[in-house]
Enzyme design. Structure first.
Site, mmCIF file in Angstrom:
data_model
loop_
_atom_site.group_PDB
_atom_site.id
_atom_site.type_symbol
_atom_site.label_atom_id
_atom_site.label_comp_id
_atom_site.label_asym_id
_atom_site.label_seq_id
_atom_site.Cartn_x
_atom_site.Cartn_y
_atom_site.Cartn_z
ATOM 1 N N GLN A 1 24.906 -54.297 -13.563
ATOM 2 C CA GLN A 1 23.465 -54.217 -13.371
ATOM 3 C C GLN A 1 22.786 -54.660 -14.666
ATOM 4 O O GLN A 1 23.269 -54.357 -15.749
ATOM 5 C CB GLN A 1 23.085 -52.776 -13.032
ATOM 6 C CG GLN A 1 21.599 -52.522 -12.835
ATOM 7 C CD GLN A 1 21.372 -51.289 -11.975
ATOM 8 O OE1 GLN A 1 21.428 -51.348 -10.752
ATOM 9 N NE2 GLN A 1 21.117 -50.160 -12.628
ATOM 10 N N ARG B 1 17.811 -57.834 -20.468
ATOM 11 C CA ARG B 1 18.775 -58.233 -21.487
ATOM 12 C C ARG B 1 19.602 -59.406 -20.998
ATOM 13 O O ARG B 1 20.827 -59.405 -21.073
ATOM 14 C CB ARG B 1 19.667 -57.051 -21.873
ATOM 15 C CG ARG B 1 18.916 -56.029 -22.712
ATOM 16 C CD ARG B 1 19.806 -55.032 -23.378
ATOM 17 N NE ARG B 1 20.472 -54.133 -22.444
ATOM 18 C CZ ARG B 1 20.927 -52.939 -22.772
ATOM 19 N NH1 ARG B 1 20.761 -52.481 -24.008
ATOM 20 N NH2 ARG B 1 21.549 -52.191 -21.886
ATOM 21 N N ASN C 1 17.868 -56.387 -11.874
ATOM 22 C CA ASN C 1 16.760 -55.413 -11.883
ATOM 23 C C ASN C 1 15.490 -55.945 -12.541
ATOM 24 O O ASN C 1 14.542 -55.187 -12.769
ATOM 25 C CB ASN C 1 17.208 -54.110 -12.570
ATOM 26 C CG ASN C 1 17.752 -53.072 -11.586
ATOM 27 O OD1 ASN C 1 17.849 -53.323 -10.390
ATOM 28 N ND2 ASN C 1 18.111 -51.912 -12.102
ATOM 29 N N ASN D 1 13.030 -51.675 -9.489
ATOM 30 C CA ASN D 1 13.934 -51.469 -10.623
ATOM 31 C C ASN D 1 14.462 -50.042 -10.601
ATOM 32 O O ASN D 1 13.847 -49.118 -11.129
ATOM 33 C CB ASN D 1 13.189 -51.737 -11.938
ATOM 34 C CG ASN D 1 14.073 -51.463 -13.147
ATOM 35 O OD1 ASN D 1 15.293 -51.305 -13.023
ATOM 36 N ND2 ASN D 1 13.477 -51.411 -14.326
ATOM 37 N N ARG E 1 22.820 -50.321 -8.512
ATOM 38 C CA ARG E 1 24.193 -50.786 -8.665
ATOM 39 C C ARG E 1 25.170 -50.031 -7.764
ATOM 40 O O ARG E 1 26.321 -50.449 -7.626
ATOM 41 C CB ARG E 1 24.643 -50.669 -10.127
ATOM 42 C CG ARG E 1 24.689 -49.258 -10.690
ATOM 43 C CD ARG E 1 25.116 -49.285 -12.159
ATOM 44 N NE ARG E 1 25.098 -47.950 -12.757
ATOM 45 C CZ ARG E 1 25.534 -47.684 -13.991
ATOM 46 N NH1 ARG E 1 26.007 -48.660 -14.759
ATOM 47 N NH2 ARG E 1 25.498 -46.447 -14.461
ATOM 48 N N ASP F 1 28.201 -51.629 -17.966
ATOM 49 C CA ASP F 1 26.819 -51.732 -18.421
ATOM 50 C C ASP F 1 26.600 -53.116 -19.007
ATOM 51 O O ASP F 1 27.545 -53.743 -19.501
ATOM 52 C CB ASP F 1 26.519 -50.669 -19.483
ATOM 53 C CG ASP F 1 26.377 -49.279 -18.893
ATOM 54 O OD1 ASP F 1 26.418 -48.302 -19.668
ATOM 55 O OD2 ASP F 1 26.225 -49.159 -17.660
ATOM 56 N N ASP F 2 25.343 -53.584 -19.002
ATOM 57 C CA ASP F 2 25.082 -54.945 -19.450
ATOM 58 C C ASP F 2 24.984 -55.082 -20.963
ATOM 59 O O ASP F 2 24.491 -56.085 -21.465
ATOM 60 C CB ASP F 2 23.829 -55.513 -18.764
ATOM 61 C CG ASP F 2 22.552 -54.773 -19.164
ATOM 62 O OD1 ASP F 2 21.447 -55.299 -18.908
ATOM 63 O OD2 ASP F 2 22.644 -53.661 -19.722
ATOM 64 N N ASP G 1 23.087 -41.356 -12.439
ATOM 65 C CA ASP G 1 23.822 -41.862 -11.275
ATOM 66 C C ASP G 1 25.328 -41.689 -11.520
ATOM 67 O O ASP G 1 26.100 -41.450 -10.588
ATOM 68 C CB ASP G 1 23.481 -43.328 -10.991
ATOM 69 C CG ASP G 1 23.802 -44.244 -12.158
ATOM 70 O OD1 ASP G 1 24.135 -45.416 -11.924
ATOM 71 O OD2 ASP G 1 23.708 -43.784 -13.320
ATOM 72 N N ASP G 2 25.702 -41.806 -12.779
ATOM 73 C CA ASP G 2 27.129 -41.677 -13.107
ATOM 74 C C ASP G 2 27.597 -40.222 -12.992
ATOM 75 O O ASP G 2 28.724 -39.958 -12.551
ATOM 76 C CB ASP G 2 27.428 -42.245 -14.495
ATOM 77 C CG ASP G 2 26.434 -41.802 -15.554
ATOM 78 O OD1 ASP G 2 26.564 -42.254 -16.705
ATOM 79 O OD2 ASP G 2 25.509 -41.025 -15.242
#
Lengths: 330, 330
Positions: free
Chosen positions: A70, A74, A99, A128, A133, A149-150, A243-244
Site C-alpha cells: 500500500q 511516497r 491510496n 484513503n 490493503r 510497508d512502502d 489493521d495489523d
C-alpha cells in the site's frame, strides 16, 4: 499390376511433367528447410520489445507469493522499492494499493520502463483508508501474501528464507517485526515492544504479534478479514491504525496459537528519511502508540476476550550470512 | 421425666463419682489439646532425615521429561553433572545407564548425600555397549526424554527453553548439536559439520541431523528403536558409534520431514578435560568421523534409501539472555 502402375507416370504425364514435379518438390524442400532454420530465431531474446505475456504456469500458485504494498504520498520510495522487490525469488505478482486519491498512478512510466520480471497491478482506491490493503483482491492467485510497508526494504535473502519458513508454518504470520501486549493489574492492556516489561513467562521476553507491514501470511486471512464485526472496520477507520493488530487477533482466534512466527532479519531498512515527499509515516504521530494500546483493549471488547498468545521462538537462518553462525565453544 | 433424669446422677452416683468424672473429662481435654499442639511439629522440616517418598503426581508425565545419561569411565564428571541436572525445571527422573561393567554404581554415596530433587535410577549394564542408552527403560514414565552425554553441560536456561520448543515440535529431535550429510557425484555420502560444503539448497548451510547426546525427543522413539533391522544393531555394536545417526534415520523415516530442530545453545560446555579418569571420549578416536560417514552409507543400504532431510531453521530464545537480542537498526 505393379508394372502397370510404374508405367503410368512415364506414359500419362510425360517428361515435362516429371521435371515440373521434381522442381516443385525441390522448392518445397528448400522452403521447409528455410522455415526450420528460421524457427529458433523467432524465439531469440535479442528480438526487441516483444511484449511477453505473463506465463501463469511459470510460478506455481503454491510455490510463490504475491506482494501487496500500500502506498501514500511516497511514490519515489515506492518506485525504488519496486525495483528491488520485483526481482525477489518466488514472487508471482505485485499488487500496489494506490491510496493517493485523485492522483494518477505511475503505470505509464512503469510500462515504459518494461519489461518487468512479474506483473504489477496498480489498484486505484476511492478513499484513503489504512485497511484498503486488506481487501481480498481478485488479482491474488497465490496462497501466500507478502505484505510490505512502502518505506521498508528487506533483503532478498531474508525474504527467501522467511518465505521458506512460512511454507512450514502456513497458518501463522511469519515476519520481521515482533510486538507484544502486556496485562496490568487493572485488567487494562498495554501495547509495546521489548522496552516494555517481559510478560513473565519464564526467562526472557515474549511477543504476541507480528506486524503485517513486513510479513508473509496466508491469503485466506484476507478472505476472513472481510467477515469481521463492523466495529473492527470502524476502529481501524477511526484511528487509521491498528489493521495489523486486528489481523493478529483474527489469526490468533483462528489457530488458538500464537499468531506470529518471528524471523530475525539480517538486513531490514526503513527508507522514510530518503523520501522527497517530506511525508514520514503514520507512526510518527504523537498518539500512535497510545492508539495501539487503545486498539488492543477495544479489540478485546469486540472479540469478547484476549485471543493473543505469547511466543519466544526466534528463527534465524542456519549458516547464513556466516557459514559458522551456530558455532559454539564446545 | 426431665426432672427424673436430672436427679439420677446425684442420687445414683454420688458426689465422689461426679468429681471423678469431671477430672477424667478435664484430663482428656488436656491430652487432646496437647496432641493438637504437637501435630504441626511432626510435619516440621527441622525434623532430621525423614526419608521423603517421591511424589509421582508432582510432575505430570506430559509436562516433564526424563534425563537419560549413559556413563563410562567418568564417574567424577557424572556426579558433577548430576548435581547440575537434578535441579533442572520440569525434570521428572534421571536414568543413569551404567556402562562400567563389574564396577559398583555410586548409588550408596548418592543416597547418603540425599535428599535429592528427583529420583535417580542406576541401570547396571552387562555389556559395555553404545546402544545401551537406547533401551525402552521400564522406569521411563514421561513422553519426553532428555538425552545427555556424560561430559556435556548445558545450562538450565537452555534446557528449559529447548524443552518448551520440543513441546511445540514433539515429533522431532530438538537439540543443540547439528550435523549434516552431503551427497557426492559418486553417490557416496559423507558426514560432517559446517566445515563441509553447504548442500546447496539456496543460501547458507543446512543440517540433516541433530545429535542425541544433547537433545530432547519423544520416548516413543525408544520403543521404535527396538523394532529396527538387526543390521542396525550390528552396525552400532561394530563401530561403538552411530547410534545417534541411526536415531535420526529412524525419526526422518517416521515423519518424512527433517529429523531435528536445532536450538542454538547460549551455554554448552564439554567437560571432558576436567575428568580425573584420563578418559577422553569416543570422538577422539582417529577413525571416529570416517566411521560416521561409513555408518551413513551403511544405513542408506539397510533402509534402502536416504531418509534424512535438510533444514536451515535455527531457533533462539527471544529476548534472552539480552532482552533486546532481536533489535535491528530500523
Amino acid at each position: 499390376r505393379y508394372f502397370h502402375f510404374c508405367k503410368l507416370p512415364g506414359r500419362v504425364m510425360g517428361i515435362r511433367l516429371l521435371r515440373f514435379t521434381s522442381v516443385v518438390i525441390i522448392v518445397l524442400l528448400l522452403v521447409a528447410g528455410a522455415l526450420t532454420a528460421l524457427l529458433p530465431n523467432i524465439k531469440d531474446d535479442k528480438l526487441p520489445n516483444l511484449r511477453r505475456e505473463p506465463k501463469p504456469q511459470s510460478q506455481s500458485a503454491l510455490d510463490s507469493f504475491t506482494l501487496i504494498m500500500q502506498t501514500y504520498n511516497r511514490t519515489d520510495l515506492l518506485l525504488k522499492l519496486l525495483n528491488h522487490y520485483q526481482a525477489i525469488p518466488n514472487l508471482h505478482k505485485v499488487i500496489v494499493v494506490w491510496n493517493n486519491i485523485g492522483e494518477k498512478t505511475p503505470e505509464e512510466m512503469w510500462n515504459s520502463l518494461g519489461p518487468h520480471p512479474v506483473p504489477v497491478v496498480f489498484k486505484v482506491q476511492s478513499v484513503n483508508r489504512m485497511r484498503n490493503r486488506l481487501q481480498n483482491f481478485p488479482e491474488l492467485e497465490t496462497k501466500a501474501v507478502l505484505m510490505m510497508d512502502d518505506d521498508t526494504l528487506v533483503s532478498a535473502h531474508d525474504l527467501a528464507f522467511a518465505f521458506s519458513v512460512w511454507q512450514q508454518f502456513p497458518e501463522h504470520i511469519v515476519g520481521f517485526v515482533p510486538r507484544k501486549h502486556i496485562s496490568t493489574p487493572s485488567g487494562v492492556y498495554s501495547y509495546g515492544s521489548f522496552e516494555l516489561q517481559n510478560p513473565g513467562f519464564g526467562n526472557g521476553d515474549q511477543y504476541s504479534m507480528v506486524l503485517i507491514g513486513a510479513a508473509f501470511f496466508h491469503s485466506g486471512y484476507l478472505e476472513d478479514f472481510q467477515r469481521q464485526p463492523e466495529a473492527v472496520y470502524a476502529l481501524i477507520d477511526e484511528t487509521q491504525n491498528c489493521d495489523d493488530i486486528a489481523m493478529n487477533f483474527l489469526v490468533a482466534k483462528h489457530t488458538g496459537k500464537p499468531s506470529g512466527v518471528f524471523v530475525k532479519p539480517v538486513d531490514i531498512r526503513n527508507l522514510e528519511k530518503d523520501t522527497n515527499s517530506g511525508y514520514s509515516g503514520m507512526w510518527h504521530r504523537a498518539e500512535h502508540l497510545l492508539q495501539r494500546s487503545y486498539c488492543v483493549n477495544k479489540l478485546v471488547n469486540i472479540y469478547d476476550g484476549m485471543p493473543l498468545k505469547y511466543s519466544n521462538i526466534m528463527i534465524s537462518q542456519f549458516g547464513f550470512p556466516n557459514y559458522a553462525n551456530h558455532k559454539n565453544k564446545m
